[in-house]
Write a protein that holds these residues in place. Structure first.
Motif, PDB file in Angstrom:
ATOM      1  N   ASP A 248       2.042  32.205 -72.356  1.00  0.00           N
ATOM      2  CA  ASP A 248       3.293  31.532 -71.991  1.00  0.00           C
ATOM      3  C   ASP A 248       4.416  31.780 -72.980  1.00  0.00           C
ATOM      4  O   ASP A 248       5.595  31.767 -72.598  1.00  0.00           O
ATOM      5  CB  ASP A 248       3.054  30.024 -71.861  1.00  0.00           C
ATOM      6  CG  ASP A 248       2.204  29.672 -70.653  1.00  0.00           C
ATOM      7  OD1 ASP A 248       2.028  30.535 -69.772  1.00  0.00           O
ATOM      8  OD2 ASP A 248       1.706  28.534 -70.596  1.00  0.00           O
ATOM      9  N   THR A 275      -1.797  30.231 -69.819  1.00  0.00           N
ATOM     10  CA  THR A 275      -2.188  29.154 -70.727  1.00  0.00           C
ATOM     11  C   THR A 275      -1.776  27.796 -70.191  1.00  0.00           C
ATOM     12  O   THR A 275      -2.565  26.877 -70.140  1.00  0.00           O
ATOM     13  CB  THR A 275      -1.623  29.293 -72.167  1.00  0.00           C
ATOM     14  OG1 THR A 275      -1.897  30.587 -72.691  1.00  0.00           O
ATOM     15  CG2 THR A 275      -2.327  28.277 -73.071  1.00  0.00           C
ATOM     16  N   ASP A 276      -0.500  27.634 -69.821  1.00  0.00           N
ATOM     17  CA  ASP A 276       0.076  26.374 -69.384  1.00  0.00           C
ATOM     18  C   ASP A 276       0.260  25.406 -70.552  1.00  0.00           C
ATOM     19  O   ASP A 276      -0.242  24.278 -70.540  1.00  0.00           O
ATOM     20  CB  ASP A 276      -0.746  25.705 -68.281  1.00  0.00           C
ATOM     21  CG  ASP A 276       0.058  24.617 -67.554  1.00  0.00           C
ATOM     22  OD1 ASP A 276       1.308  24.706 -67.575  1.00  0.00           O
ATOM     23  OD2 ASP A 276      -0.549  23.702 -66.978  1.00  0.00           O
ATOM     24  N   HIS A 281       6.201  23.683 -68.375  1.00  0.00           N
ATOM     25  CA  HIS A 281       6.833  22.869 -67.326  1.00  0.00           C
ATOM     26  C   HIS A 281       8.143  22.239 -67.799  1.00  0.00           C
ATOM     27  O   HIS A 281       8.866  21.641 -67.005  1.00  0.00           O
ATOM     28  CB  HIS A 281       5.873  21.781 -66.823  1.00  0.00           C
ATOM     29  CG  HIS A 281       5.674  20.633 -67.757  1.00  0.00           C
ATOM     30  ND1 HIS A 281       4.621  20.577 -68.633  1.00  0.00           N
ATOM     31  CD2 HIS A 281       6.395  19.504 -67.960  1.00  0.00           C
ATOM     32  CE1 HIS A 281       4.694  19.456 -69.327  1.00  0.00           C
ATOM     33  NE2 HIS A 281       5.763  18.787 -68.944  1.00  0.00           N
ATOM     34  N   THR A 289       2.294  29.831 -64.144  1.00  0.00           N
ATOM     35  CA  THR A 289       1.349  30.268 -65.159  1.00  0.00           C
ATOM     36  C   THR A 289      -0.072  30.114 -64.630  1.00  0.00           C
ATOM     37  O   THR A 289      -0.290  29.555 -63.550  1.00  0.00           O
ATOM     38  CB  THR A 289       1.537  29.456 -66.459  1.00  0.00           C
ATOM     39  OG1 THR A 289       0.699  29.978 -67.494  1.00  0.00           O
ATOM     40  CG2 THR A 289       1.213  27.992 -66.241  1.00  0.00           C
ATOM     41  N   ALA A 291      -3.343  28.267 -65.793  1.00  0.00           N
ATOM     42  CA  ALA A 291      -3.730  27.251 -66.764  1.00  0.00           C
ATOM     43  C   ALA A 291      -5.184  27.395 -67.175  1.00  0.00           C
ATOM     44  O   ALA A 291      -6.057  27.655 -66.355  1.00  0.00           O
ATOM     45  CB  ALA A 291      -3.493  25.857 -66.176  1.00  0.00           C
ATOM     46  N   ASN A 293      -8.021  24.980 -69.187  1.00  0.00           N
ATOM     47  CA  ASN A 293      -8.194  23.544 -69.402  1.00  0.00           C
ATOM     48  C   ASN A 293      -8.386  23.276 -70.892  1.00  0.00           C
ATOM     49  O   ASN A 293      -9.511  23.214 -71.390  1.00  0.00           O
ATOM     50  CB  ASN A 293      -9.376  23.030 -68.588  1.00  0.00           C
ATOM     51  CG  ASN A 293      -9.416  21.515 -68.515  1.00  0.00           C
ATOM     52  OD1 ASN A 293      -9.090  20.829 -69.474  1.00  0.00           O
ATOM     53  ND2 ASN A 293      -9.821  21.004 -67.375  1.00  0.00           N
ATOM     54  N   THR A 294      -7.268  23.133 -71.605  1.00  0.00           N
ATOM     55  CA  THR A 294      -7.319  22.998 -73.062  1.00  0.00           C
ATOM     56  C   THR A 294      -8.161  21.811 -73.498  1.00  0.00           C
ATOM     57  O   THR A 294      -8.965  21.912 -74.444  1.00  0.00           O
ATOM     58  CB  THR A 294      -5.892  22.862 -73.625  1.00  0.00           C
ATOM     59  OG1 THR A 294      -5.132  24.013 -73.239  1.00  0.00           O
ATOM     60  CG2 THR A 294      -5.900  22.751 -75.137  1.00  0.00           C
ATOM     61  N   PRO A 325     -10.012  29.253 -65.136  1.00  0.00           N
ATOM     62  CA  PRO A 325      -8.544  29.197 -65.080  1.00  0.00           C
ATOM     63  C   PRO A 325      -8.067  28.856 -63.672  1.00  0.00           C
ATOM     64  O   PRO A 325      -8.736  29.155 -62.679  1.00  0.00           O
ATOM     65  CB  PRO A 325      -8.120  30.615 -65.481  1.00  0.00           C
ATOM     66  CG  PRO A 325      -9.296  31.181 -66.222  1.00  0.00           C
ATOM     67  CD  PRO A 325     -10.502  30.572 -65.580  1.00  0.00           C
ATOM     68  N   VAL A 328      -1.056  27.889 -61.501  1.00  0.00           N
ATOM     69  CA  VAL A 328      -0.090  26.795 -61.390  1.00  0.00           C
ATOM     70  C   VAL A 328       1.236  27.406 -60.933  1.00  0.00           C
ATOM     71  O   VAL A 328       1.893  28.119 -61.697  1.00  0.00           O
ATOM     72  CB  VAL A 328       0.087  26.058 -62.727  1.00  0.00           C
ATOM     73  CG1 VAL A 328       1.122  24.941 -62.579  1.00  0.00           C
ATOM     74  CG2 VAL A 328      -1.242  25.499 -63.230  1.00  0.00           C
TER      75      VAL A 328
END
Length: 337
Positions: A248, A275-276, A281, A289, A291, A293-294, A325, A328
């Motif tokens: 990102d 990544t997100d 946002h 992106t 995402a 899940n961090t 992943p 989004v």
């Protein structure tokens, strides 16, 4: 500074009772525990965690070693990891190597097995064999955000299918009708983000499109580098209708560059990252992106590290599954006009 003995004397108990109140309160009668806590508050006593670790041969601290805290992704990961560690009864120490392998080695020498009972490593220039040597004589080490699930290292790891993230990004742009697509590939402390780029290229080739090397830039993993690379691409490859960035930060830099050059996103050029991060946002237009899940990755990483601490004989290497992943869709991508 008040000591544990001072607390014991004021509360009229033994030092062992004070220790139990702090660590195993169920072993102490409620009225005694209240008296001890009252003495702690009155004296302002704070436990010496280093002394406790030396005395017991163990620590309640975990270390998280990362390449650059200036990268907005890492504070988000640290927040999730700190919460996971705290829920498990551990403190989390953050070690920023500033993209310098020597700083990382110094951290490992000083903290592994002493100040920290285990080390979580995110993207480092330190060779895997060096990390293995430290793990053998110091403390358990877990690699997090490992980018190659099909090629596991000789250390326990939490792997993320970043190739699939590239696949999802490519499919999204192709479904929107884009064929002339530029690529910004990040090169950070953990190396070139080639798994993400490989997944993207594979989908392009399956669609009968050979990625144009003239429209590819391998650049440092920063917003500024994404900006500069996009400016260069716009000057040389004016036919591009979309840009894919392997993270990102590069994509946000591209958004800024497109605005500088007077291009509308997504009307003129679509942009997608991976990544997100929170900024994805928050920027305008908001960034499409893929995402990862961090929070789940951080939780799995802490869980694995604690598992290795509690059971040093567990068979290694280990790899932990995390959620795949997810695409989004936001404002920065649209159908080709």
């Amino acid at each position: 500074m008040a000591t544990l003995s001072d607390v014991a004397r004021l509360a009229e108990v033994t030092a062992a009772t004070v220790s139990n109140v702090l660590r195993n309160p169920d072993k102490v009668r409620p009225e005694t525990a209240k008296r001890v806590m009252r003495a702690i508050r009155e004296l302002g006593y704070r436990p010496n965690l280093n002394a406790r670790a030396l005395a017991e041969g163990r620590s309640t601290t975990l270390a998280l070693m990362l390449s650059s805290i200036a990268n907005p992704f890492y504070p988000e990961f640290v927040l999730a990891a700190e919460r996971a560690a705290r829920r498990a009864g551990y403190f989390l120490m953050v070690c920023n190597t500033d993209d310098d392998a020597e700083i990382g080695r110094a951290y490992l020498t000083q903290i592994a097995g002493t100040l920290a009972e285990g080390v979580l490593v995110l993207n480092t220039d330190i060779a895997i064999n060096e990390l293995c040597e430290t793990a053998a004589v110091g403390a358990p080490i877990v690699l997090s955000l490992w980018e190659h699930p099909g090629r596991l290292p000789a250390l326990p790891c939490v792997a993320v299918d970043f190739a699939q993230a590239g696949v999802l990004a490519a499919r999204h742009l192709l479904e929107l009708g884009h064929r002339d697509i530029g690529m910004l590939i990040g090169d950070g402390c953990g190396g070139l983000q080639d798994a993400r780029a490989t997944g993207f290229r594979d989908v392009m080739r399956d669609a009968g499109l050979e990625p144009d090397n003239a429209a590819v830039r391998e650049i440092p993993d920063t917003i500024d580098a994404g900006y500069a690379a996009c400016i260069d691409l716009l000057a040389r490859e004016s036919h591009l209708t979309a840009l894919f960035a392997t993270n990102d930060l590069l994509a946000i830099g591209a958004l800024q560059a497109l605005a500088t050059r007077g291009h509308k996103v997504p009307d003129d050029v679509s942009v997608i990252g991976i990544t997100d991060i929170q900024l994805a946002h928050q920027v305008r237009p908001s960034l499409s992106t893929v995402a990862i899940n961090t929070e789940a990755i951080a939780q799995a990483s802490i869980d694995l590290l604690i598992r290795l601490i509690r059971d040093p004989d567990v068979q290694t290497p280990l790899v932990v599954d995390v959620p795949p992943p997810v695409l989004v869709r936001r404002q920065s991508t649209a159908a080709r006009k």
